[in-house]
Scaffold this motif. Structure first.
Motif, short mmCIF file in Angstrom:
data_model
loop_
_atom_site.label_atom_id
_atom_site.label_comp_id
_atom_site.label_asym_id
_atom_site.label_seq_id
_atom_site.Cartn_x
_atom_site.Cartn_y
_atom_site.Cartn_z
N TRP A 148 65.09 -104.35 61.98
CA TRP A 148 65.47 -105.58 62.67
C TRP A 148 64.50 -106.71 62.30
O TRP A 148 64.90 -107.82 61.94
CB TRP A 148 65.47 -105.32 64.19
N GLU A 149 63.21 -106.38 62.37
CA GLU A 149 62.20 -107.41 62.07
C GLU A 149 62.24 -107.82 60.60
O GLU A 149 62.04 -109.00 60.29
CB GLU A 149 60.81 -106.91 62.47
N ALA A 150 62.53 -106.84 59.73
CA ALA A 150 62.60 -107.18 58.30
C ALA A 150 63.76 -108.15 58.05
O ALA A 150 63.62 -109.11 57.28
CB ALA A 150 62.79 -105.90 57.48
N ILE A 151 64.88 -107.92 58.71
CA ILE A 151 66.03 -108.81 58.53
C ILE A 151 65.73 -110.18 59.14
O ILE A 151 66.03 -111.23 58.56
CB ILE A 151 67.30 -108.20 59.18
N TYR A 152 65.10 -110.15 60.32
CA TYR A 152 64.76 -111.41 60.98
C TYR A 152 63.85 -112.25 60.09
O TYR A 152 64.05 -113.46 59.93
CB TYR A 152 64.07 -111.09 62.31
N GLU A 153 62.89 -111.55 59.49
CA GLU A 153 61.96 -112.20 58.58
C GLU A 153 62.71 -112.80 57.38
O GLU A 153 62.55 -113.98 57.04
CB GLU A 153 60.95 -111.14 58.10
N ALA A 154 63.55 -111.95 56.79
CA ALA A 154 64.29 -112.39 55.60
C ALA A 154 65.24 -113.54 55.93
O ALA A 154 65.57 -114.36 55.07
CB ALA A 154 65.08 -111.22 55.02
N GLY A 155 65.67 -113.62 57.19
CA GLY A 155 66.64 -114.63 57.58
C GLY A 155 66.02 -115.96 57.98
O GLY A 155 66.75 -116.93 58.24
N GLN A 156 64.71 -116.00 58.09
CA GLN A 156 64.06 -117.22 58.56
C GLN A 156 64.48 -118.45 57.75
O GLN A 156 64.79 -119.49 58.31
CB GLN A 156 62.54 -117.06 58.52
N ALA A 157 64.53 -118.27 56.44
CA ALA A 157 64.87 -119.40 55.57
C ALA A 157 66.30 -119.86 55.81
O ALA A 157 66.66 -121.00 55.51
CB ALA A 157 64.69 -118.99 54.12
N HIS A 158 67.12 -118.99 56.38
CA HIS A 158 68.54 -119.31 56.59
C HIS A 158 68.83 -119.68 58.05
O HIS A 158 69.97 -119.82 58.43
CB HIS A 158 69.42 -118.12 56.20
N GLY A 159 67.78 -119.76 58.82
CA GLY A 159 67.97 -120.12 60.23
C GLY A 159 68.58 -118.99 61.06
O GLY A 159 69.35 -119.23 61.98
N GLY A 196 79.74 -97.99 53.81
CA GLY A 196 79.06 -97.34 52.71
C GLY A 196 77.68 -96.88 53.14
O GLY A 196 77.15 -97.30 54.17
N GLU A 197 77.10 -95.97 52.33
CA GLU A 197 75.77 -95.47 52.65
C GLU A 197 74.80 -95.90 51.56
O GLU A 197 75.12 -95.82 50.37
CB GLU A 197 75.78 -93.95 52.80
N GLY A 198 73.65 -96.37 51.97
CA GLY A 198 72.64 -96.81 51.00
C GLY A 198 71.31 -96.87 51.71
O GLY A 198 71.07 -96.12 52.66
N THR A 199 70.43 -97.75 51.26
CA THR A 199 69.16 -97.92 51.97
C THR A 199 68.92 -99.39 52.23
O THR A 199 69.41 -100.26 51.51
CB THR A 199 67.96 -97.36 51.17
N ILE A 200 68.18 -99.65 53.28
CA ILE A 200 67.76 -101.02 53.56
C ILE A 200 66.26 -100.99 53.81
O ILE A 200 65.78 -100.18 54.62
CB ILE A 200 68.54 -101.63 54.76
N HIS A 201 65.55 -101.77 53.04
CA HIS A 201 64.10 -101.81 53.18
C HIS A 201 63.53 -100.38 53.05
O HIS A 201 62.57 -100.00 53.71
CB HIS A 201 63.75 -102.37 54.56
N ILE A 238 70.84 -110.27 53.89
CA ILE A 238 70.55 -108.84 53.78
C ILE A 238 70.57 -108.32 52.34
O ILE A 238 69.97 -107.29 52.06
CB ILE A 238 71.51 -107.99 54.65
N ALA A 239 71.25 -109.04 51.46
CA ALA A 239 71.40 -108.53 50.09
C ALA A 239 70.07 -108.13 49.46
O ALA A 239 69.97 -107.04 48.87
CB ALA A 239 72.14 -109.54 49.22
N PRO A 240 69.03 -108.95 49.58
CA PRO A 240 67.77 -108.59 48.90
C PRO A 240 67.14 -107.31 49.49
O PRO A 240 66.30 -106.70 48.84
CB PRO A 240 66.86 -109.80 49.17
N LEU A 241 67.51 -106.95 50.69
CA LEU A 241 66.87 -105.79 51.33
C LEU A 241 67.58 -104.49 51.00
O LEU A 241 67.06 -103.40 51.24
CB LEU A 241 66.87 -105.98 52.87
N ILE A 242 68.82 -104.61 50.50
CA ILE A 242 69.67 -103.43 50.38
C ILE A 242 69.68 -102.88 48.97
O ILE A 242 69.72 -103.62 48.00
CB ILE A 242 71.11 -103.81 50.80
N SER A 243 69.65 -101.56 48.88
CA SER A 243 69.91 -100.96 47.58
C SER A 243 70.86 -99.78 47.77
O SER A 243 70.98 -99.23 48.86
CB SER A 243 68.61 -100.53 46.90
N GLY A 244 71.53 -99.43 46.70
CA GLY A 244 72.46 -98.31 46.74
C GLY A 244 73.88 -98.72 47.05
O GLY A 244 74.79 -97.90 46.97
#
Lengths: 97, 956, 157
Positions: free
Chosen positions: B788-799, B753-758, B733-739
């Protein structure tokens, strides 16, 4: 199905309300200080009146407020409904609506 | 003999529309406007059924809802078959198929009729007395036998395809019954401009006016109807029965919409429930005619005199051609006069009164009808139809020699009983009027009035009640439908049943589907006579709803199929469907239970999902968790008082696991609470507990702690919650999160905490219900699926692997995390389930604190949460199984606990279980036995943690 | 029969607080929160619905304003619920297949709003016009409410 007069919203169908048991049971200010007997009384002992009783209702699917009511359990008729914090009207008093 | 008993004077029959129908397979003809009963009578058919107990041949007694005998089954198809309908209430339609009931092999020859021969051996209370011994025979023989012979018609075998509808309605005035009095009342209310609803059970308004011969009745009815229809605020409901009177003027109506149609269209509403709230109710329910009780009064052809008038005047049907009348009321003379006018012969009028006087009696004398007064009936003859009647004078209180008179029909009348069913259901008080031989409405508790004959009869219109003088009591029926005779009531009183409530239940008088409309008052009269007590001292049985039977369909209404209950789905539901998830119901929610791949079984899928979470990362939909936003300067103090935990020192940006008790000290719910600001908390509850917790908190705030300035708002559905759990969670999730800096150091376990994801606003909580490094990402619900789909996508490389509630259960059990409602059952304290560490011991008060210091709540023998490991590590215990200290499997045994959670753990390669065991925490290492159907299974007691005992993984 | 349509997405807040905070909110929002029970107030594109003596539903943009120090609670519920519009003949009758309120337009007049029930779902019902109702319902109950309304349409075809 009862018709219940919410002190805020007026007469509504029982479907909008939830029942809250006997009214005017006050939580001890510092419960830790009370005896086992007083605790038992507070937690478990409830009147089961055939006749006029004060009870709690909540206009759950309405304004959300808890309130008290005086109802005759033999006829289901409400003598009064009143807001939390108000004193129970004298028994036999007619409701104003 | 097609319509041999029909004349052309039926006022409400359309003679141009011929309708064909079958009864027991034979084809008959009737007309539009007929009921099944009137059409059968017109064809000379009087034998309609067999009685309940003795299988005696039975005919038609009444012309409406009070009919006790003529129950038939009306068939449309296998699904739409209605048993036990009164032929007097079935409107005839083209092609109607009706069958008689309670006979085998057929109506004319019925084997069950042998019961008549042994009727002396089937007295009141027969079943209670006979089927007592031997005890073992009850389940094996008696019950199946009784179930086989009991009941009347047979229920259809297929699901009901019809639609049923419901409606709430309000009116100023509800008028029940559209006879003379009801129509007048409705008209009066309509003229005042009020909202009026008037209903009647019949297919047309008019009530008893419909049964009158005179032209004026018809004309005044037509005029009234025309006027009534001009008022826009008047609703007229025909074919609508008021079946129940509920508190505060709520009346239940059942409107029948298609029952009279030959071919109802598919999808048409068959029946509609009206729940009407009326400011004022007018009961214009009329009066029911009272039968007379004499030997042989149940033969086909014995009928109420008023019913005969209805058949004649409304339907143009003569019930017979040679008619004997037994009368206790002047109405019988009117019937005799009208029938004679229509061409019937009046064989005799036997008046049971000694000196009857009145207008109709005078007319009957002038018409030369054979009147005898001071009579009784000693019997009737005939089998499938009455052939004769024996009448005898009463001389000095004794029955004199009888006289047998040939006839094909016997009319009887004892007068009228006001129909007070609804009044009584409204909890109104009834008053006995001896001059009317009737209970009439007295004090009412609701805003209602009774009008017309429902309010009482005219002057001293008393008729007769009870039984006529007789010697043979075993064929004198009081309750036709339940086959109760005077002899039964006699016996009941001799056996000591003196209260009418007891007599009713012992003899079953008044307990049939007609609810004693014809029998109750005569039962009272008979008991009064036997006990030599006035009727009011006998008591009165309760009138219960429904007035006439109504179908279950109207109560179900729309609540069937997809709309049986709301089906709550999460924002990610559609994704789970696309991934072939298998769902389970959790309260009203659909939750993904597991995500099978290819042909995986549940166990295989769950094992794979669990291993993925432990090895890399899992993705879980936690949206259903309850969420409440607690806002206000006193928010922390409020939480201090509600939860067992201490909150004052929880700093902004931190979370804490909270436990909620009831005032009695037992665990009620749990969840994570995060502090977003000094005056703002984000609180979670269990999925099923969300509404309960909010209600409890509102209760304390509104009624006990009005000093606190804090407000609650449910945010359960505001947020979609995506749990990312496993050692690779942060990497994904780190690459998707800012703030937010989510490094291990900056955002440790139990942070919020409050921030943004994607690019979407997010509340991020670092929490874990798996024991692994984990996050719960809250995003506004509309964005749930995309994130959900963005995280799923980002997680593909990590199984990354989506997992369901089943894997969630296994993962948390491996860690010994409790689920409220699974480990707890409403009698577990925080300490019982190992949560005493959460208690803020320095707090002066919290909900449940006082109860927890009671001695019994501290007892060392309380059931405590423990772990169980089976000696055979592949055996999975049954949840709910009882636990015993010894292997001896012979009762009585002392049960010391039960299994609460049990799974196969793929991570550990063995089964694990959690259990509640008395004093369990002091017995680690001990062997106990779990009682399973196969055997008592040995288990070792352990601490309730099976994986990562030191809890290091969550800090990863 | 009345038409059923989805109301356009809008911002939504639950505002809770005492009379003083309310007065401040009136200023900050530039519109008065209705004090009369079961009534809504509309100003331009924005609406405030009385839900309880200390609870309002605010619909529309421009409510996301921080008040000063007076205690109150404002919570974003934009995604918690959806809006459904019911407009046309028999709109009230259609609601009465599952709602126990007396919806006679002389009793539940235009401008009135309340939480109530519709079948097995809780809804917020707001009469915007004799034949127009706005329904707010928690999102997961949306399909159920729409399903029941579709049946109601059949009742009044």
């Amino acid at each position: 199905m009862l018709l219940i007069k919410c002190p805020y919203c007026g007469e509504r169908s029982e479907l909008e309300f939830s029942y809250g048991g006997q009214a005017h049971i006050v939580r001890p200010l510092i419960p830790s200080d009370i005896t086992d007997e007083a605790l038992t009384e507070y937690l478990y002992h409830r009147d089961n009146i055939k006749g006029v009783q004060a009870e709690r209702w909540r206009h759950l699917h309405g304004c959300g407020r808890f309130f008290n009511a005086v109802r005759d359990t033999t006829t289901d008729h409400f003598q009064a409904t009143y807001k939390i914090g108000e004193a129970q009207p004298a028994s036999g008093a007619k409701s104003d609506g | 003999m097609g319509n041999a008993f029909r004349n052309k004077d039926g006022k409400y029959i359309d003679y141009t529309q011929i309708l064909r129908f079958t009864f027991d397979g034979k084809i008959y003809q009737g007309y539009k406007g007929d009921t099944l009963a009137s059409a059968l009578l017109a064809n000379g058919v009087h034998l309609l059924g067999r009685s309940f107990k003795y299988h005696r041949p039975r005919g038609i007694v009444a012309a409406g809802a009070d009919e006790p005998n003529a129950l038939v089954t009306v068939q449309r198809d296998h699904a739409r078959t209605t048993p036990n309908v009164k032929a007097t209430q079935v409107e005839l339609y083209e092609g109607l198929i009706a069958e008689s009931q309670n006979r085998w092999p057929n109506l004319r020859f019925d084997v069950g009729a042998l019961n008549t021969l042994i009727s002396n051996f089937i007295p009141a209370g027969f079943y209670y007395k006979t089927f007592m011994w031997p005890r073992q025979a009850w389940g094996k023989f008696y019950e199946p036998f009784i179930r086989g012979v009991a009941g009347l018609g047979v229920a259809p075998t297929e699901a009901d395809p019809d639609r049923y509808s419901q409606r709430f309605a309000h009116c100023d005035v509800l008028v029940v019954g559209a006879g003379r009095a009801g129509l007048a009342a409705a008209m009066e209310a309509a003229e005042k401009g009020l909202r009026v609803l008037i209903c009647d059970e019949q297919n047309m308004f008019g009530g008893s006016l419909l049964s009158n011969a005179d032209v004026q009745s018809t004309e005044s009815l037509l005029q009234t109807m025309e006027k009534l229809h001009q008022y826009s605020k008047v609703t007229c409901l025909k074919r609508t029965i008021a079946f129940g009177y509920f508190p505060h003027n709520m009346i239940g109506l059942c409107e029948r919409l298609t029952e009279h149609l030959p071919n109802p269209a598919k999808g048409d509403v068959r029946e509609r429930l009206w729940q009407v709230r009326a400011r004022h109710v007018i009961l214009a329910t009329g009066a029911l005619e009272r039968p007379l009780v004499f030997p042989g009064n149940d033969r086909p052809g014995v009928m109420l005199a008023g019913a005969a008038r209805t058949y004649l005047n409304r339907y143009g049907v003569l019930p017979g051609k040679n008619i004997a009348c037994v009368v206790g009321h002047d109405n019988g003379y009117l019937a005799a006069l009208e029938l004679q006018q229509a061409g019937a012969t009046i064989a005799v009028i036997a008046d049971v009164r000694t000196k009857p006087v009145g207008r109709y009696i005078e007319q009957a004398r002038q018409a030369g009808l054979p009147i005898r007064s001071g009579m009784t009936v000693t019997g009737t003859g005939g089998y499938r139809r009455v052939r004769n009647i024996s009448v005898a004078p009463i001389v000095n209180g004794n029955i004199d020699a009888s006289d047998t008179i040939r006839c094909d029909t016997v009319l009887m009348t004892g007068g009228y009983t006001p129909s007070v069913h609804l009044f009584s259901q409204s909890r109104g008080k009834l008053e006995w009027k001896s001059e009317q031989n009737a209970y009439i409405p007295s004090q009412s508790t609701e805003n209602l009035s009774s009008v017309g004959s429902a309010a009482g009869l005219a002057g001293n219109d008393r008729g007769v009640i009870g039984a006529l003088p007789m010697t043979n009591k075993s064929t004198a029926f009081v309750d036709w439908q339940n086959d109760v005779t005077v002899k039964d009531i006699d016996l009941a009183t001799r056996e000591g049943f003196h209260s009418i409530e007891h007599i009713k239940r012992y003899t079953t008088s008044g307990m049939a589907t007609d609810q004693g409309k014809t029998s109750n008052i005569n039962t009272l009269g008979i008991v009064s006579n036997i006990l030599q007590k006035p009727v009011p001292e006998i008591g009165l049985t309760t009138f219960r709803m429904p007035y006439t039977p109504v179908s279950f369909g109207i109560f179900a209404g729309f609540a069937r199929g997809d709309l049986f209950d709301p089906v709550r789905t999460t924002p990610m539901h559609s994704w789970a469907i696309e991934q072939n998830a298998v769902f389970e119901d959790v309260s009203l929610w659909k939750r993904a239970r597991y995500f099978p791949r290819n042909s995986e079984s549940m166990n295989e899928a769950v094992a794979r999902e669990c291993l993925a979470v432990r090895a890399s990362c899992g993705l879980f939909d936690a949206s259903t968790l309850g969420k409440i936003e607690v806002v206000g300067p006193d928010a922390a103090e409020f939480l201090n008082r509600m939860y067992i935990n201490a909150w004052s020192k929880l700093t902004v940006g931190k979370c804490r696991y909270g436990v909620l008790c009831r005032e009695d000290g037992f665990v009620m719910d749990d969840g994570v609470v995060g502090r977003l600001a000094t005056d703002r908390f984000h609180l979670t509850t269990t999925t099923g507990g969300a509404a309960r917790v909010l209600a409890m908190m509102e209760d304390y705030l509104q009624t006990e702690w009005q000093d606190l300035q804090v407000w609650l708002t449910s945010t359960t559905e505001q947020w979609a919650v995506i749990a990312v759990q496993g050692p690779r969670a942060r990497d994904i999730i780190a690459p998707l999160i800012s703030g937010i800096d989510i490094s291990a150091h900056a955002f440790p376990h139990m942070s919020i905490g409050e921030g943004t994801i994607h690019g979407i606003t997010m509340r991020l909580m670092r929490v874990s219900f798996t024991g692994e490094l984990g996050y719960e990402i809250n995003v506004p619900a509309d964005h749930g699926r995309a994130i959900w789909e963005a995280i799923y996508e980002a997680g593909q490389a990590h199984g990354i692997t989506p997992y369901g509630t089943e894997a969630m259960h296994v993962l948390r059990a491996e860690k010994g995390y409790v689920i409220i409602g699974q480990e707890t059952d409403g009698t577990a304290t925080p300490d019982d389930v190992g949560l005493s560490w959460a208690i803020g011991k320095a707090k002066p008060d919290y909900v449940g604190k006082r109860a927890l210091i009671r001695q019994a709540m501290q007892a060392p023998t309380r059931k405590q949460l423990v772990g169980l490991l089976t000696l055979d590590d592949q055996v999975v215990l049954e949840e709910g199984a009882q636990i015993c200290a010894t292997a001896a499997n012979t009762p009585p045994m002392q049960l010391i606990g039960h299994v609460t959670s049990s799974y196969y753990s793929a991570t550990l390669g063995r089964s694990i279980a959690l259990a509640m065991v008395a004093g369990g925490r002091t017995c680690y290492g001990k062997t106990l036995y779990v009682l399973m159907p196969s055997a008592a299974i040995p288990v070792t007691l352990t601490a309730p943690v099976f994986y990562d005992e030191k809890g290091e993984q969550v800090n990863g | 029969m009345a038409d059923i349509s989805e109301a356009p997405h809008t911002e939504r807040y639950i505002f809770r607080g005492g009379e003083k905070a309310c007065a401040e909110a009136d200023m900050a929002f530039g519109m008065n929160l209705p004090r009369e029970a079961c009534h809504a107030k509309v100003t331009g594109e924005r609406a405030a619905l009385w839900l309880g003596p200390d609870e309002w539903l605010l619909l529309g943009n421009g409510f996301n304003v921080q008040l000063t120090a007076l205690p109150y609670s404002q919570v974003d519920v934009s995604h918690r619920q959806i809006g459904i519009q019911l407009k046309g003949n028999h709109a009230a009758d259609m609601l009465n297949i599952g709602c126990p309120l007396d919806l006679d337009d002389a009793i539940f007049t235009t401008g009135m709003c309340t939480r109530t029930v519709f079948g097995k779902a809780e809804i917020i019902l707001w009469r915007q016009d004799v034949q127009t109702f706005h329904i707010e319902v928690w999102r997961s109950f949306g399909d159920y409410v729409r399903g029941l309304l579709a049946i109601a349409q059949k009742e009044y075809m």
